[in-house]
Scaffold this active site. Structure first.
Site, mmCIF file in Angstrom:
data_model
loop_
_atom_site.group_PDB
_atom_site.id
_atom_site.type_symbol
_atom_site.label_atom_id
_atom_site.label_comp_id
_atom_site.label_asym_id
_atom_site.label_seq_id
_atom_site.Cartn_x
_atom_site.Cartn_y
_atom_site.Cartn_z
ATOM 1 N N TYR A 107 11.330 -7.903 14.302
ATOM 2 C CA TYR A 107 10.969 -7.114 13.248
ATOM 3 C C TYR A 107 11.864 -5.415 13.368
ATOM 4 O O TYR A 107 12.620 -4.978 12.569
ATOM 5 C CB TYR A 107 9.423 -6.634 13.188
ATOM 6 C CG TYR A 107 9.177 -5.608 12.264
ATOM 7 C CD1 TYR A 107 9.241 -5.966 10.702
ATOM 8 C CD2 TYR A 107 8.810 -4.311 12.583
ATOM 9 C CE1 TYR A 107 8.898 -5.062 9.790
ATOM 10 C CE2 TYR A 107 8.639 -3.369 11.717
ATOM 11 C CZ TYR A 107 8.551 -3.694 10.174
ATOM 12 O OH TYR A 107 8.440 -2.657 9.265
ATOM 13 N N ASP A 149 11.060 -12.492 -5.915
ATOM 14 C CA ASP A 149 11.395 -12.294 -4.267
ATOM 15 C C ASP A 149 12.661 -11.993 -4.207
ATOM 16 O O ASP A 149 13.751 -12.582 -4.696
ATOM 17 C CB ASP A 149 11.311 -14.008 -3.857
ATOM 18 C CG ASP A 149 11.170 -13.935 -2.440
ATOM 19 O OD1 ASP A 149 11.994 -13.409 -1.781
ATOM 20 O OD2 ASP A 149 10.126 -14.798 -1.915
ATOM 21 N N ASN A 205 4.304 4.224 11.679
ATOM 22 C CA ASN A 205 2.522 3.683 11.444
ATOM 23 C C ASN A 205 2.066 4.333 10.424
ATOM 24 O O ASN A 205 1.137 5.331 10.637
ATOM 25 C CB ASN A 205 1.917 3.858 12.875
ATOM 26 C CG ASN A 205 2.579 3.093 13.783
ATOM 27 O OD1 ASN A 205 3.634 3.065 14.470
ATOM 28 N ND2 ASN A 205 1.675 1.891 14.126
ATOM 29 N N VAL A 228 -3.268 -1.393 12.565
ATOM 30 C CA VAL A 228 -4.692 -1.301 13.236
ATOM 31 C C VAL A 228 -5.483 -0.631 12.779
ATOM 32 O O VAL A 228 -6.761 -0.659 12.808
ATOM 33 C CB VAL A 228 -4.043 -1.017 14.670
ATOM 34 C CG1 VAL A 228 -3.529 0.503 14.839
ATOM 35 C CG2 VAL A 228 -5.232 -1.038 15.751
ATOM 36 N N PHE A 247 0.708 -1.312 0.058
ATOM 37 C CA PHE A 247 0.007 -0.049 0.047
ATOM 38 C C PHE A 247 0.826 1.313 0.102
ATOM 39 O O PHE A 247 0.323 2.295 -0.714
ATOM 40 C CB PHE A 247 -0.915 0.035 1.044
ATOM 41 C CG PHE A 247 -0.665 0.596 2.380
ATOM 42 C CD1 PHE A 247 0.334 0.067 3.285
ATOM 43 C CD2 PHE A 247 -1.108 1.916 2.726
ATOM 44 C CE1 PHE A 247 0.553 0.795 4.668
ATOM 45 C CE2 PHE A 247 -0.828 2.648 3.859
ATOM 46 C CZ PHE A 247 -0.103 1.924 5.045
ATOM 47 N N SER A 254 10.035 3.186 12.773
ATOM 48 C CA SER A 254 10.250 3.606 14.015
ATOM 49 C C SER A 254 10.458 2.616 15.230
ATOM 50 O O SER A 254 10.699 3.002 16.364
ATOM 51 C CB SER A 254 8.774 4.276 14.314
ATOM 52 O OG SER A 254 7.589 3.560 14.454
HETATM 53 C C1 UD1 Z 1 5.078 -1.230 14.239
HETATM 54 C C2 UD1 Z 1 5.986 0.210 13.941
HETATM 55 C C3 UD1 Z 1 5.736 0.759 12.376
HETATM 56 C C4 UD1 Z 1 5.712 -0.179 11.720
HETATM 57 C C5 UD1 Z 1 4.808 -1.370 11.741
HETATM 58 C C6 UD1 Z 1 4.996 -2.471 10.596
HETATM 59 C C7 UD1 Z 1 6.141 0.923 16.345
HETATM 60 C C8 UD1 Z 1 5.869 2.134 17.074
HETATM 61 N N1 UD1 Z 1 5.730 1.020 14.969
HETATM 62 O O1 UD1 Z 1 3.849 -0.831 14.424
HETATM 63 O O2 UD1 Z 1 6.497 1.634 12.396
HETATM 64 O O3 UD1 Z 1 5.605 0.095 10.385
HETATM 65 O O4 UD1 Z 1 5.319 -1.884 13.053
HETATM 66 O O5 UD1 Z 1 4.048 -3.600 10.971
HETATM 67 O O6 UD1 Z 1 7.089 -0.012 16.745
HETATM 68 N N2 UD1 Z 1 -3.478 -3.213 17.835
HETATM 69 C C9 UD1 Z 1 -4.491 -3.231 18.604
HETATM 70 N N3 UD1 Z 1 -5.716 -4.110 17.818
HETATM 71 C C10 UD1 Z 1 -5.460 -4.693 16.637
HETATM 72 C C11 UD1 Z 1 -4.110 -4.559 16.014
HETATM 73 C C12 UD1 Z 1 -3.303 -3.881 16.780
HETATM 74 O O7 UD1 Z 1 -5.100 -2.873 19.574
HETATM 75 O O8 UD1 Z 1 -6.344 -5.419 16.025
HETATM 76 C C13 UD1 Z 1 -2.590 -2.457 18.560
HETATM 77 C C14 UD1 Z 1 -1.220 -3.067 18.772
HETATM 78 O O9 UD1 Z 1 -1.096 -3.995 20.036
HETATM 79 C C15 UD1 Z 1 -0.392 -1.819 18.984
HETATM 80 C C16 UD1 Z 1 -1.106 -0.751 18.001
HETATM 81 O O10 UD1 Z 1 -2.252 -1.269 17.903
HETATM 82 O O11 UD1 Z 1 -0.164 -1.115 19.954
HETATM 83 C C17 UD1 Z 1 -0.418 -0.779 16.633
HETATM 84 O O12 UD1 Z 1 -0.343 -1.974 15.880
HETATM 85 P P1 UD1 Z 1 0.280 -2.098 14.462
HETATM 86 O O13 UD1 Z 1 -0.744 -1.291 13.927
HETATM 87 O O14 UD1 Z 1 0.373 -3.449 14.319
HETATM 88 O O15 UD1 Z 1 1.559 -1.317 14.544
HETATM 89 P P2 UD1 Z 1 2.732 -1.186 15.377
HETATM 90 O O16 UD1 Z 1 3.299 -2.776 15.890
HETATM 91 O O17 UD1 Z 1 2.721 -0.155 16.247
#
Ligand code: UD1
Length: 313
Positions: A145, A57, A174, A189, A15, A122
C-alpha cells in the site's frame, strides 16, 4: 471561479470523499466516480440529488476518460486502502492504486483538466525514527500500500513535468471522522474503536498500543484538499496533510472510555505486519504554502465522531 467550474471526486462515496463533496457543492457542480467497493452511496444521502454519480471503476480507462474530460479540478481519492489488505491481497490494490491512478491522471491530462489533487499517504515515510515527518525525507515504504501510494506521487509530479497538468499530492495522516466504515477487519482503527465503545465490546490492539498516529479529522482534510486545488505556485509538489500531533492507541482508547463513562479492557494481539511505529506530520509547509489550518483537536474530533456513530450504529 466561473459558476460552471466542475469538480470531479474519485472515491467520492468514501468517507473522506463524501465530506469533500459536501464542501465542493457550495462552489460548483460535482461529479463522483466510485465503484462502491469500499464507498457507500448512503454516504452521499442528502446530496445525492445534487451530484452526478458514476458507478465506475477507475481500472476501466475507457469508461473513466469521458467522465473526467473538461473538468476544472479532479480530486483523486479513489483507492483500495489499508496496509494489511495490500499484504493479504496485493493484486487488486496494485491495480487500483497504481494502474487506476495512472488512468485518472492520463484522462485528466488529455481532457484539459486544470489541476489534480492526489490523496497520497503518510505510509510513504515508513519506519524511520525521525519525528515529525518532513516532506524532504527519503521515503521508505514498508508495505505494498505504501509503495503504491508513493508511486502515485511520483506519477503526479511527472504528469506535471512531462504533460504540464498541475498536480498537488497531499499525504493524508490517519484520517478519521463521521461515515468511516467500521464493518471490515481492514477498517481504520478509530472507526473500530467507536463501534466497540458503543457496543460495549472489546477492541483488539495490535502490539503494545504505544504506537502513535497523527489522527486527523476528516473536515480538516477536506478543507485542505480544496485549498490545495486553489493555491498558486504549488504545481508538482507534495505536502503533509496531517494535524501535527500524535497519540498512542492506548491514550485514545482511554480517552474514549472517559468520554463515554465506561471501562473496557482491550485485548492485546501480536503486532501487525507492515505497521509503522510512530507517525506525526510536520505541517509547516502545508500551512505556509497551502494555508492549511487544522481546526479540530483530537478531543473535539473524537466527540463529534462518536456522536455520529451513536446516531448511526
Ligand atoms: C496507514 C497510513 C494512513 C493511511 C492508511 C490507509 C501510516 C502511518 N498511516 O494507516 O496514512 O491512510 O494506512 O488505510 O502508515 N490497529 C489495532 N487494532 C485494530 C486495527 C488497527 O490495534 O483493530 C492498529 C494498527 O496495527 C496500527 C494502528 O492501529 O498500528 C492504525 O491502523 P489503521 O487504522 O489500519 O491505519 P494505519 O495502517 O496506521
Amino acid at each position: 471561479m466561473p459558476a460552471s467550474t466542475k469538480f470531479v471526486v474519485t472515491g467520492g462515496a468514501g468517507f473522506i470523499g463524501s465530506t469533500l463533496v459536501r464542501r465542493l457543492l457550495r462552489l460548483g457542480p460535482v461529479a463522483v466516480i466510485d465503484n462502491l467497493l469500499t464507498g457507500r452511496e448512503r454516504n452521499l444521502e442528502e446530496v445525492r440529488g445534487q451530484i452526478e454519480f458514476h458507478n465506475t471503476d477507475i481500472r476501466d480507462a475507457k469508461a473513466v476518460a469521458p467522465l473526467i474530460a473538461g473538468a476544472d479540478t479532479v480530486f483523486h481519492l479513489a483507492a483500495i486502502p489499508s496496509v494489511p489488505r495490500s499484504i493479504d491481497d496485493p493484486e487488486p490494490s496494485h491495480e487500483v492504486n497504481i494502474d487506476g491512478t495512472f488512468n485518472v491522471f492520463r484522462a485528466a491530462a488529455q481532457g484539459g483538466v486544470r489541476r489534480i489533487v492526489y490523496a497520497a499517504s503518510s505510509s510513504a515515510y515508513g519506519d524511520t525514527p525521525t519525528l515529525p515527518k518532513t516532506e524532504s525525507m527519503t521515503p521508505a515504504p514498508k508495505s505494498p500500500y505504501a509503495a503504491q501510494k508513493l508511486m502515485g506521487e511520483y506519477y503526479a509530479s511527472v504528469f506535471y513535468s512531462c504533460f504540464g497538468i498541475e498536480t498537488v499530492s497531499l499525504r493524508f495522516f490517519n484520517v478519521y471522522g463521521p461515515r468511516q466504515d467500521p464493518s471490515s477487519p481492514y477498517s481504520g482503527v478509530l472507526s473500530l474503536f467507536m463501534k466497540h465503545l458503543l457496543n460495549r465490546t472489546t477492541p483488539t490492539i495490535f502490539g503494545d498500543g504505544e504506537q502513535t498516529r497523527d489522527f486527523t479529522y476528516v473536515e480538516d482534510v477536506a478543507g485542505l484538499c480544496y485549498k490545495a486545488s486553489q493555491a498558486p505556485g504549488v504545481a508538482g509538489k507534495m505536502y503533509n496533510a496531517g494535524n501535527g500531533g500524535r497519540y498512542s492507541l492506548n491514550f485514545i482508547w482511554d480517552l474514549l472510555q472517559k468520554i463515554e463513562g465506561v471501562r473496557i479492557a482491550p485485548n492485546y494481539g501480536p503486532p501487525r505486519p507492515g505497521d509503522v511505529r510512530d507517525s506525526m506530520a510536520d505541517t509547516a509547509s502545508a500551512k505556509a504554502e497551502l494555508g492549511h489550518a487544522p481546526r479540530f483537536s483530537i478531543e473535539e474530533g473524537l466527540k463529534r465522531t462518536l456522536e455520529w456513530y451513536r446516531q448511526t450504529i
